[in-house]
Design a protein around this motif. Structure first.
Motif, PDB file in Angstrom:
ATOM      1  N   LYS A 574      -5.870  -0.434   2.724  1.00  0.00           N
ATOM      2  CA  LYS A 574      -5.127   0.406   1.787  1.00  0.00           C
ATOM      3  C   LYS A 574      -3.955   1.075   2.487  1.00  0.00           C
ATOM      4  O   LYS A 574      -3.987   1.283   3.711  1.00  0.00           O
ATOM      5  N   ASN A 575      -2.928   1.417   1.702  1.00  0.00           N
ATOM      6  CA  ASN A 575      -1.776   2.116   2.271  1.00  0.00           C
ATOM      7  C   ASN A 575      -2.008   3.625   2.230  1.00  0.00           C
ATOM      8  O   ASN A 575      -3.098   4.091   1.851  1.00  0.00           O
ATOM      9  N   LYS A 579      -3.673   2.839  -2.066  1.00  0.00           N
ATOM     10  CA  LYS A 579      -3.572   1.612  -2.857  1.00  0.00           C
ATOM     11  C   LYS A 579      -3.977   0.405  -2.028  1.00  0.00           C
ATOM     12  O   LYS A 579      -3.612   0.300  -0.854  1.00  0.00           O
ATOM     13  N   VAL A 580      -4.723  -0.511  -2.631  1.00  0.00           N
ATOM     14  CA  VAL A 580      -5.165  -1.719  -1.942  1.00  0.00           C
ATOM     15  C   VAL A 580      -3.964  -2.629  -1.697  1.00  0.00           C
ATOM     16  O   VAL A 580      -3.220  -2.956  -2.630  1.00  0.00           O
ATOM     17  N   THR A 581      -3.774  -3.018  -0.428  1.00  0.00           N
ATOM     18  CA  THR A 581      -2.646  -3.908  -0.081  1.00  0.00           C
ATOM     19  C   THR A 581      -3.124  -5.300   0.312  1.00  0.00           C
ATOM     20  O   THR A 581      -2.356  -6.264   0.219  1.00  0.00           O
ATOM     21  N   SER A 582      -4.368  -5.422   0.772  1.00  0.00           N
ATOM     22  CA  SER A 582      -4.891  -6.743   1.138  1.00  0.00           C
ATOM     23  C   SER A 582      -6.409  -6.689   1.218  1.00  0.00           C
ATOM     24  O   SER A 582      -7.016  -5.610   1.282  1.00  0.00           O
ATOM     25  N   LEU A 615      -4.404  -7.905  -9.133  1.00  0.00           N
ATOM     26  CA  LEU A 615      -3.544  -6.997  -8.363  1.00  0.00           C
ATOM     27  C   LEU A 615      -2.170  -7.622  -8.105  1.00  0.00           C
ATOM     28  O   LEU A 615      -1.639  -7.559  -6.992  1.00  0.00           O
ATOM     29  N   THR A 633      -3.261 -11.194   0.691  1.00  0.00           N
ATOM     30  CA  THR A 633      -2.330 -10.100   0.401  1.00  0.00           C
ATOM     31  C   THR A 633      -2.131  -9.979  -1.097  1.00  0.00           C
ATOM     32  O   THR A 633      -1.966 -10.994  -1.800  1.00  0.00           O
ATOM     33  N   PRO A 637       0.274  -3.693  -4.949  1.00  0.00           N
ATOM     34  CA  PRO A 637      -0.726  -2.727  -4.474  1.00  0.00           C
ATOM     35  C   PRO A 637      -1.032  -1.675  -5.532  1.00  0.00           C
ATOM     36  O   PRO A 637      -0.124  -1.163  -6.209  1.00  0.00           O
ATOM     37  N   ASP A 638      -2.312  -1.359  -5.677  1.00  0.00           N
ATOM     38  CA  ASP A 638      -2.696  -0.385  -6.690  1.00  0.00           C
ATOM     39  C   ASP A 638      -4.035   0.232  -6.293  1.00  0.00           C
ATOM     40  O   ASP A 638      -4.765  -0.298  -5.448  1.00  0.00           O
ATOM     41  N   LYS A 639      -4.359   1.379  -6.941  1.00  0.00           N
ATOM     42  CA  LYS A 639      -5.631   2.059  -6.715  1.00  0.00           C
ATOM     43  C   LYS A 639      -6.680   1.490  -7.665  1.00  0.00           C
ATOM     44  O   LYS A 639      -7.096   2.160  -8.613  1.00  0.00           O
TER      45      LYS A 639
END
Length: 922
Positions: A574-575, A579-582, A615, A633, A637-639
């Motif tokens: 997550k960033n 938020k999930v990035t990968s 996503l 990837t 990106p999102d929560k």
């Protein structure tokens, strides 16, 4: 019978015979120095140097308050000791609690005002002394104490064994006690025990007791092997005891040994071989503790340990051989939820026995920030050019300063290398790390440590181990010079024929240039399932200081790999906004290069979701040969929240075996979790002392709690933001602009530490404390802070910092007696000699000497060469060598920076002088 002579029945009440001690002078029991009573054994006394004379021993005891001299200031060691004096010494020596409010005896003068009463009551309560006449209830505190009575009290207090065989001149009742203190070295065997005890004798004995009490005691004894025991003492020192008779598992045994010249005993039990604990110590390392010493080769076999099926990249056995440190490649392999840890049986040291298999469930997230563990700089000469820093855990990056100057630092695992320095070996130095970031994402903004340069001339050694069925790992004992290593190897088969392999292009990552991997390219297993190869290492291989390896060859056994790569865990990356990035999937071994297929995805309601739309769409990254994970990837990106089922088809990946093994199909149920109550800001940057803080979401502003416009929620360079700082939010309220006022930054710093805390989002989440570095520029104006008149009538001025551009006369206003001097046409020159670093204005030309004895000598304020009403008359007639600093007519001389506007003079940051600053020269 004397007051020290107790009946046998009473003796059994006071004595606690330990048994077995027949040691020579100054030996100590492991259980010694604690009595049956509730007092500690003189733990407060410790002597830095051994006293050798009676007077020196008296002084040492007196310094600790054990005893004192007579009113004439002398010790009078020749005097006999009274019972009251001895009671005080015993009470002080053994740290007995002074008893007040009790009067156990009926001696004349035995009352609350008697100095001896609290000590007599203390030794009475401790049952070390009693009355001389128990029938009349008298203590006889002014009576003399005998040597055998002294021996009896000391023997009881120390709980010494009373030997059945004695050779001394004490009375029959006291022979055992006398022999005990003789054996202990407290009183000489030739002493007349029935005589009165002198102060000198008691001082000698008390001093020896104090020496014994200062020795460390046994805290624990752990059996490492059936014949070796690790003993830990109260001062935290340790010793390893080798036994002549092997311990039996489960059977307690008392062992005797000598440590630092003193005898000890300890009880120890050999436990069944097992794992004591499994403890993550950071994002990529786990510590496994055993209760027995391990065989080094077996203990450092990585395949014996797994977390969710993932084996560590390396294993290191501790010096005491009871703890292994597992180092994994990725944080996701240690930061797990309900991860299954397996420790397979490990061979014990010097034994054919193995530990019991151990399993446990592990949940861990690394939240501990890294620190410096050690620093060293080595050289073959007197100047070191490289500094090596070891952190408490593997590091991603940091800035570095050595002795205050910035240098580049390159990190590999826990080790960081700083090159290009020039450090003398005979001086102390300091390294500071800024923004020290570990693999778990934890950061230490600033940490430092001092160090000294040492000399290293030791040759490196090497060991070999198998890495997969065609990989050979060469591990050196020291950091190597890769340029001398990577093309130096040759590999031979069982018949010494050449074996083709791919030479390393660099050291294995995160090994500080100590490990190099050779990948065999020849076919090895066409007719065999195992091979023994030899690696030849020439003497041209050197460590980073130039110490050469001793040429030779070593063998290594390789076995055909038939095990399929298996998925061991997953991780959501997550960033800073959460938020999930990968999505990462970890495997049990290094993989072959390739691009994996997409998984199928089903949500918690059983509805299939296309991986190309999940996503924003998943994109598989190409797997680099040897990597142990697959990365997908996300496109947007999102929560994401909720639970999703991921299914991966068979053949998703292959390993690097000579005959590649493909993975089986597997599934993961991935919980993306609920929302967060905290958030992280996106970034903070500074340009021209204006800081822009991107919060990434609307935040509170104004005069409310947790406001982003509250100066108290920020700090810069370890200090609150200066008064006059302005903070504004943009219209969306997600970006704060912080403008630092003039004269608030004293020094340019490219890595000033900036923190933000206690700021809340409009949606209620609270900011996770932010700490990072910013570049700020000196905006503080130089200040005039010095003015003086020289002997040759120059006005010397100085500033609080070095100027980059010198002042001109137009930057300054000079006044004499409060009137402005017309300095037009003058120049400001740089001072030299004693005026170095200052600037000079020559005022000598303003002194106009009288032409005759009746005319005036004057200071020409308006610089027109004519005496008029605006000028200052100095004297009638000429003045020999006039000095403005001493002339009575000159009452004041001041210099002032220009009232407003920019001056020609400026500092290195182009700040002009602070306006309207006045300094008096007279």
């Amino acid at each position: 019978m004397s007051d020290m002579s107790y009946p046998t029945k009473q003796d059994s009440q006071f004595m606690n015979v330990q048994g077995g001690e027949k040691k020579v002078m100054k030996k100590i029991l492991s259980v010694a120095l604690s009595t049956a009573m509730a007092f500690s054994m003189f733990a407060s006394v410790a002597f830095g140097e051994t006293a050798t004379t009676p007077q020196a021993k008296f002084d040492a005891l007196a310094a600790k308050g054990i005893l004192n001299g007579y009113p004439d200031g002398k010790a009078h060691l020749e005097n006999d000791l009274t019972r009251a004096e001895f009671a005080k010494i015993v009470a002080k020596l053994f740290n007995l609690k002074e008893e007040t409010g009790k009067l156990s005896y009926k001696d004349k003068g035995y009352n609350a005002k008697n100095w001896a009463v609290p000590y007599i009551e203390a030794v009475t309560t401790a049952k070390l002394m009693q009355g001389k006449d128990t029938v009349k209830g008298l203590f006889d505190y002014n009576g003399k104490v005998t040597v055998q009575e002294v021996a009896t009290v000391l023997a009881r207090a120390l709980k010494l064994e009373t030997p059945s065989t004695t050779d001394n001149n004490a009375s029959t009742w006291a022979k055992g006690y006398a022999q005990a203190v003789i054996n202990k070295g407290l009183i000489a065997a030739s002493t007349s025990f029935q005589s009165n005890a002198t102060r000198s004798l008691v001082v000698e004995a008390a001093y020896e007791v104090s020496v014994l009490s200062a020795l460390p005691t046994v805290v624990s004894a752990q059996a490492l092997t059936p014949t070796t025991v690790l003993v830990t003492f109260s001062d935290k020192t340790t010793t390893t005891v080798t036994l002549t008779e092997a311990l039996v598992a489960g059977v307690e045994k008392t062992i005797s040994f000598t440590y630092n010249g003193h005898d000890y005993t300890a009880k120890v039990t050999l436990a069944s071989a097992q794992v004591l604990s499994v403890t993550p110590i950071n994002a990529t390392q786990v510590e496994v503790k055993f209760n027995r010493a391990l065989d080094k080769t077996d203990a450092e076999t990585a395949s014996l340990y797994t977390i969710n099926g993932v084996t560590p990249a390396s294993v290191e056995l501790s010096a005491d051989e009871t703890t292994v440190t597992l180092t994994f490649t990725n944080a996701s392999e240690v930061e797990v939820t309900n991860g299954v840890v397996v420790v397979n049986p490990v061979l014990l040291k010097d034994s054919d026995t193995k530990t019991a298999k151990f399993t446990t469930v592990l949940t861990f997230e690394d939240t501990t920030a890294p620190v410096i563990a050690s620093v060293y700089a080595k050289t073959n000469t007197t100047v070191a050019s490289t500094v090596v820093v070891t952190a408490s855990e593997p590091i991603v990056s940091s800035l570095a300063k050595v002795d205050g100057s910035y240098y580049t630092i390159a990190w590999s695992g826990k080790t960081g290398k700083i090159t290009g320095v020039s450090l003398a070996s005979n001086a102390n130095h300091t390294v500071e790390l800024i923004n020290l970031l570990d693999k778990g994402g934890n950061k230490t903004v600033s940490t430092s440590q001092s160090f000294a340069v040492t000399v290293d001339t030791v040759a490196p050694t090497a060991t070999l181990s198998a890495q997969s069925d065609k990989g050979i790992l060469v591990t050196f004992s020291k950091e190597m010079d890769p340029a001398t290593v990577i093309n130096a190897f040759s590999v031979k088969d069982e018949l010494l024929g050449n074996v083709n392999f791919t030479a390393p292009t660099a050291a294995v990552a995160n090994t500080n240039n100590t490990q190099f991997l050779l990948q065999v390219t020849d076919t090895l297993y066409s007719t065999k399932t195992s091979r023994t190869l030899s690696v030849v290492i020439p003497g041209t291989v050197k460590d980073y200081l130039g110490n050469a390896y001793v040429a030779g060859s070593q063998s290594v056994a390789l076995t055909k790999d038939t095990v399929k790569p298996a998925a061991t865990s997953y991780k959501l990356v997550k960033n800073s906004d959460g938020k999930v990035t990968s999505i990462e999937v970890n495997f049990s071994e290094g993989l072959a290069a390739g691009t994996p297929a997409l998984p199928t995805i089903v949500n918690s309601n059983g509805v299939a979701i296309s991986a190309s739309s999940f996503l924003g769409g998943l994109t598989p990254s190409a797997v680099t040969a040897g990597a142990k994970k697959v990365v997908y990837t996300v496109g947007a990106p999102d929560k994401l929240t909720g639970v999703y089922a991921f299914s991966f088809a068979s053949g998703l990946v292959k390993d690097r075996a000579e005959t590649p093994n493909s993975s089986d199909a597997f599934n993961y149920t991935i919980d993306f979790g609920a929302g967060s109550t905290t958030f992280k800001l996106t970034s903070a940057n500074a340009v021209g002392n204006v800081v822009t803080v991107e919060f990434g979401r609307p935040v509170k502003g104004g005069a409310v709690a947790n406001s982003a416009t509250d100066l108290a929620n920020y700090s810069l360079a370890g200090k609150p933001l200066p008064a006059g700082t302005s903070i504004t939010l943009d219209s969306v309220q997600d970006t704060a602009t912080i403008t630092l006022p003039a004269d608030s930054v004293e020094k340019t710093d490219s890595a000033a530490i900036f923190t933000v805390a206690n700021v809340a989002a409009l949606s209620g989440e609270l900011l996770t404390t932010y700490s990072d570095t910013l570049s700020v520029t000196d905006n503080t104006k130089p200040v005039l802070n010095y003015a003086a008149l020289t002997s040759d009538n120059k006005l010397a001025i100085g500033f609080n910092e070095t100027l980059n551009v010198a002042p001109v006369i137009g930057d300054l206003v000079v006044k004499v007696n409060g009137e402005v001097v017309n300095t037009a046409g003058l120049t400001v020159t740089a001072g030299s000699g004693s005026d170095a670093g200052k600037y000079l204005i020559d005022l000598s030309g303003f002194i106009e000497q009288a032409a005759t004895a009746t005319s005036a000598t004057y200071f020409d304020l308006n610089n027109n060469g004519v005496l008029d009403s605006s000028d200052i008359t100095l004297a009638t007639g000429p003045i020999t060598s006039p000095k403005l600093s001493t002339l009575a007519a000159i009452s004041t001389v001041t210099v002032t920076t220009k009232t407003s506007g920019t001056t020609v003079a400026e500092d290195a940051a182009h700040n002009s002088l602070k306006n309207d600053v006045t300094v008096s020269a007279k």
